[in-house]
Scaffold this motif. Structure first.
Motif, short mmCIF file in Angstrom:
data_model
loop_
_atom_site.label_atom_id
_atom_site.label_comp_id
_atom_site.label_asym_id
_atom_site.label_seq_id
_atom_site.Cartn_x
_atom_site.Cartn_y
_atom_site.Cartn_z
N GLU A 75 0.82 -1.22 0.00
CA GLU A 75 0.00 0.00 0.00
C GLU A 75 0.85 1.27 0.00
O GLU A 75 0.46 2.29 -0.55
CB GLU A 75 -0.95 0.01 1.19
CG GLU A 75 -1.99 -1.08 1.17
CD GLU A 75 -2.99 -0.94 0.04
OE1 GLU A 75 -3.12 0.15 -0.57
OE2 GLU A 75 -3.67 -1.94 -0.25
N HIS B 22 -5.52 0.97 3.33
CA HIS B 22 -5.81 0.24 2.09
C HIS B 22 -6.50 1.18 1.12
O HIS B 22 -7.40 1.93 1.49
CB HIS B 22 -6.69 -0.98 2.37
CG HIS B 22 -5.97 -2.04 3.13
ND1 HIS B 22 -5.08 -2.89 2.53
CD2 HIS B 22 -5.99 -2.39 4.44
CE1 HIS B 22 -4.59 -3.72 3.43
NE2 HIS B 22 -5.13 -3.43 4.60
N SER B 23 -6.08 1.13 -0.13
CA SER B 23 -6.61 2.06 -1.13
C SER B 23 -7.96 1.66 -1.68
O SER B 23 -8.62 2.46 -2.32
CB SER B 23 -5.61 2.22 -2.27
OG SER B 23 -5.30 0.97 -2.84
N SER B 24 -8.39 0.44 -1.47
CA SER B 24 -9.69 0.08 -2.02
C SER B 24 -10.55 -0.46 -0.90
O SER B 24 -10.05 -1.19 -0.05
CB SER B 24 -9.51 -0.90 -3.17
OG SER B 24 -9.78 -2.22 -2.81
N PRO B 25 -11.80 -0.14 -0.81
CA PRO B 25 -12.52 0.74 -1.72
C PRO B 25 -12.25 2.22 -1.48
O PRO B 25 -12.28 3.03 -2.38
CB PRO B 25 -13.98 0.42 -1.47
CG PRO B 25 -14.04 -0.05 -0.05
CD PRO B 25 -12.68 -0.69 0.22
N ASN B 26 -11.96 2.64 -0.23
CA ASN B 26 -11.68 4.06 0.01
C ASN B 26 -10.88 4.25 1.29
O ASN B 26 -11.42 4.52 2.33
CB ASN B 26 -12.97 4.87 0.05
CG ASN B 26 -13.96 4.35 1.06
OD1 ASN B 26 -13.69 3.38 1.76
ND2 ASN B 26 -15.11 4.98 1.16
N SER C 85 -9.45 2.44 3.60
CA SER C 85 -9.89 1.76 4.81
C SER C 85 -8.67 1.34 5.63
O SER C 85 -7.61 1.06 5.09
CB SER C 85 -10.75 0.56 4.46
OG SER C 85 -10.03 -0.34 3.65
#
Length: 124
Positions: free
Chosen positions: A78, A100-104, A106
């Motif tokens: 990340e 974490h880049s997905s979904p936003n 997190s």
């Protein structure tokens, strides 16, 4: 037009892995005694090198390398993290949280920092 779009999509997928080897830690030599804390207002940038190493680039281009006592899952992938402190310093007793880049953005694993070793990066 479809061929151009497909080529651009492939380039975007291939580029991140080709940009640099995330497991490679740039060579550095110690430049003083390890510090327990660094001033927050002087941190200009961070560079994550894998799941255990973060370089903190300070104003004046001074660099502190922090080697975490334990691997922090997904930190190297990340390459982003957050921290919370009530002080004006970031210390070896503080905890970082991988974002974490997905979904936003997190939150992921939370990990303890190590001491901040002043270093001089070796130019290649």
């Amino acid at each position: 037009m479809r061929l151009l779009l497909a080529a651009l999509t492939f380039a975007a997928i291939a580029a991140p892995g080709a940009a640099r080897d995330r497991s490679e830690i740039p060579p550095a030599t110690p430049a003083g005694k390890p510090q327990s804390c660094i001033p927050l207002r002087q941190i200009q940038q961070t560079q994550v090198h894998g799941d255990r190493t973060i370089d903190f680039i300070m104003s004046g281009r001074k660099v502190y390398r922090n080697t975490l006592p334990n691997a922090c899952p997904s930190l190297g992938f990340e390459e982003r993290f957050s921290y919370a402190t009530s002080l004006s310093q970031l210390c070896s007793t503080d905890i970082i949280t991988v974002l974490h880049s997905s979904p936003n953005l997190s939150p992921g694993a939370s990990c303890g920092l190590g001491e901040f070793q002043p270093v001089t990066l070796v130019r290649r």
